[in-house]
Write an enzyme that holds these catalytic residues in place. Structure first.
Site, PDB file in Angstrom:
ATOM      1  N   GLU A  50       0.866  -1.190   0.000  1.00 47.04           N
ATOM      2  CA  GLU A  50       0.000   0.000   0.000  1.00 47.04           C
ATOM      3  C   GLU A  50       0.898   1.234   0.000  1.00 47.04           C
ATOM      4  O   GLU A  50       1.708   1.430   0.910  1.00 47.04           O
ATOM      5  CB  GLU A  50      -0.919   0.036   1.238  1.00 47.04           C
ATOM      6  N   ASP A  75       4.845   4.839   3.918  1.00 45.19           N
ATOM      7  CA  ASP A  75       4.483   6.261   4.060  1.00 45.19           C
ATOM      8  C   ASP A  75       5.706   6.993   4.601  1.00 45.19           C
ATOM      9  O   ASP A  75       6.605   6.382   5.166  1.00 45.19           O
ATOM     10  CB  ASP A  75       3.297   6.445   5.027  1.00 45.19           C
ATOM     11  N   ASP A 124      -2.380  12.088  -2.108  1.00 39.37           N
ATOM     12  CA  ASP A 124      -2.460  13.539  -2.279  1.00 39.37           C
ATOM     13  C   ASP A 124      -2.610  13.801  -3.778  1.00 39.37           C
ATOM     14  O   ASP A 124      -1.821  13.290  -4.576  1.00 39.37           O
ATOM     15  CB  ASP A 124      -1.185  14.200  -1.740  1.00 39.37           C
ATOM     16  N   ASP A 159     -11.082  10.238  -3.550  1.00 38.05           N
ATOM     17  CA  ASP A 159     -12.292  11.062  -3.530  1.00 38.05           C
ATOM     18  C   ASP A 159     -12.166  12.177  -4.564  1.00 38.05           C
ATOM     19  O   ASP A 159     -13.118  12.908  -4.803  1.00 38.05           O
ATOM     20  CB  ASP A 159     -12.458  11.720  -2.149  1.00 38.05           C
TER      21      ASP A 159
END
Ligand SMILES: C[S@@+](CC[C@H](N)C(=O)[O-])C[C@H]1O[C@@H](n2cnc3c(N)ncnc32)[C@H](O)[C@@H]1O
Length: 222
Positions: A50, A75, A124, A159
């Site tokens: 991920e 991350d 982002d 989104d």
């Protein structure tokens, strides 16, 4: 820097499931590169990555659902990764790892052929820096090298309508990658059963609460 953040950084040092690497352009290579399966997970199960995992909800959620697969979340933000590391440690999840580094260095962490599938969850959107988008052609080329024979599935959940359109129409379609799923509203009645709807990330829950539609795209690199 907040005290809470410092306490998390301190605790991060003790997590056996967290691997932290310098955010520097000086050369380095993860010691487990090419050996994650036997060297960390202790099995030969496929490794699912991920990118931009944040608090690691997706990595941990998928790992709970699929104990016969290995999961790793990457991350740059240590205070966010702390949450995933803590949960996976408390639940003694042997099929979970986290990596703290810049996404740009992913090939220093994993060797060619080492990753079977990649999830990009609520990245982002980087409206003014297309090359920094985790689904840009530059990143997809990095991912392609990590898949066995250059073939593997990439999933994008977002989104952001512009990012979804960009990835679909400006990246995936022109490259001729096989599209496996594409929806501008993942939770619409007819697609709600999708596997991609089974686990929700921290940001996903926030956007859903605000009434935003979640977009989902899955395609095969080759
Ligand atoms: C909007 S958050 C989404 C986090 C998580 N996937 C979620 O849905 O809750 C984007 C995440 O991507 C990470 N990120 C963005 N660019 C990155 C980069 N170049 N390298 C590593 N992480 C990055 C950020 O640190 C942040 O945690």
């Amino acid at each position: 820097m907040g005290k809470n953040k410092l306490a998390k950084f301190e605790e991060n040092l003790g997590f056996k499931n967290l691997f932290q690497f310098p955010a520097t352009i000086l050369p380095w290579e993860a010691p487990l590169r090419g050996h994650w399966q036997e060297g960390y997970y202790g099995n030969s199960n496929p490794v699912v990555l991920e990118m931009g995992c944040g608090k690691g909800d997706y990595t941990v959620g998928l790992a709970r659902r699929y104990p016969d697969k290995n999961f790793v979340g990457l991350d740059i933000k240590g205070a966010r990764l702390w949450r995933g590391c803590k949960t996976a440690t408390e639940e003694s999840m042997a099929n979970v790892a986290f990596v703290r580094t810049r996404a740009e260095f992913v090939e220093r962490v994993f060797a060619p052929g080492e990753i079977s599938e990649i999830w990009i969850t609520f990245p982002d959107p980087q409206p003014s820096k297309p090359n920094k988008r985790l689904c840009s052609p530059m990143f997809l080329e990095r991912y392609r090298k990590l898949f066995p024979g250059g073939r593997g599935i990439v999933h994008l959940k977002t989104d952001d309508g512009d990012l979804y359109e960009y990835c679909l129409h400006e990246v995936v379609e022109p490259a001729g990658y096989e599209i496996l799923a594409s929806t501008a509203d993942l939770y619409a009645e007819e697609t709600a059963q999708s596997e991609a709807a089974a686990v929700q990330t921290f940001y996903e829950k926030r956007w859903l609460a605000e009434g935003r539609k979640i977009k989902y795209l899955a395609f095969r690199l080759m």
